[in-house]
Design an enzyme around this catalytic site. Sequence first.
Site, short mmCIF file in Angstrom:
data_model
loop_
_atom_site.label_atom_id
_atom_site.label_comp_id
_atom_site.label_asym_id
_atom_site.label_seq_id
_atom_site.Cartn_x
_atom_site.Cartn_y
_atom_site.Cartn_z
N ARG A 146 0.85 -1.19 0.00
CA ARG A 146 0.00 0.00 0.00
C ARG A 146 0.89 1.24 0.00
O ARG A 146 2.01 1.21 0.51
CB ARG A 146 -0.91 0.01 1.23
N HIS A 240 -2.55 2.83 -6.12
CA HIS A 240 -3.26 1.56 -5.99
C HIS A 240 -3.31 0.81 -7.32
O HIS A 240 -3.48 -0.42 -7.34
CB HIS A 240 -4.68 1.79 -5.45
N ARG A 243 -0.50 -1.50 -7.30
CA ARG A 243 -0.79 -2.59 -6.34
C ARG A 243 -1.71 -3.62 -7.00
O ARG A 243 -1.48 -4.83 -6.92
CB ARG A 243 -1.42 -2.00 -5.08
N HIS A 266 -3.92 -9.01 2.72
CA HIS A 266 -5.38 -9.11 2.81
C HIS A 266 -5.76 -10.01 3.98
O HIS A 266 -5.22 -11.11 4.11
CB HIS A 266 -5.96 -9.72 1.52
N TYR A 275 -8.88 -10.79 -8.12
CA TYR A 275 -7.87 -10.81 -9.18
C TYR A 275 -7.98 -12.07 -10.04
O TYR A 275 -7.70 -12.03 -11.23
CB TYR A 275 -6.47 -10.66 -8.58
#
Length: 294
Positions: A146, A240, A243, A266, A275
């Site tokens: 992040r 992001h 990421r 996560h 994803y």
Amino acid sequence: MRTEIDNFISYLRGVKKKSENTVISYKRDLYKMAEYFEGMDIRNFSGAVGTNVNSYILYLERKGSAPSTISRNIASMKSFFHYLNQEGKIAREPTDLIKPPKVVKQLPGILSIEEVDLLLSQPSGKSLKDHRDKAMLELLYATGMRVSELINLKVNDVNMQLGYISCHENNGERAVPFGRAAKQALTKYIYNTRSSMVKDQSIDALFVNCSGKPMSRQGFWKLIKHYGEKAGISSDITPHTLRHSFAAHLVANGADLKAVQEMMGHSDISTTQIYANLTNNKIRDVYAKAHPRG
């Protein structure tokens, strides 16, 4: 009313150990709610009832707030009124029967591998800033961390010998590996550049701005926007985006979802599953376009 909110914010920081971004969001949401209540002549949260909360939610809808924004506001209010109830400040929670709106999960925007290569090649000069920017972009894509984790890295968080970074978030820590390209950019920045940018040697932040102070979140956002425009990439690029691209490219190339979950930090694997869905959608698109009976 703001005293109760400030006490709640202190509780989130000190007891619940929430991240600073979460704390800032809660405070912003609750201050806006308090301002609305004061306009309704409600001077104490013990006088707030479900109708008042519903009225505020309708106000947000009329303002054009997105369902995700309204949902976040409801979560902030529910958590706050639950805290007040637990502390004995209110007899009942006015948010008990409030349901958040359904939020359609948007698939994250990602860059193609070619676009990532183009973006990461932009800081190619020999200036101190170019070396720093190159290291930040390479590391972000190499680890999927992040932006808050990136700008809060300390020099000691880098293990150059073993090739991993220690990320800190919500009082937790995880080790994320990085590859050859990121190691090369980091080596140049740490050993040749950083000492020339840092004026106060007591500063242990890994990435610093041109004044030698720790890099800010806003500073990095401007940086990545600049390089996105310079690369001629038409899609909107945020920290992001890299990421998301990191995770999507790993999954598309067969990486184990559990491993990607751990690298991303996560707490729930269903977040990482997005994803895989993104990859499946791409496969379906290819099939539909290429198969004679697609």
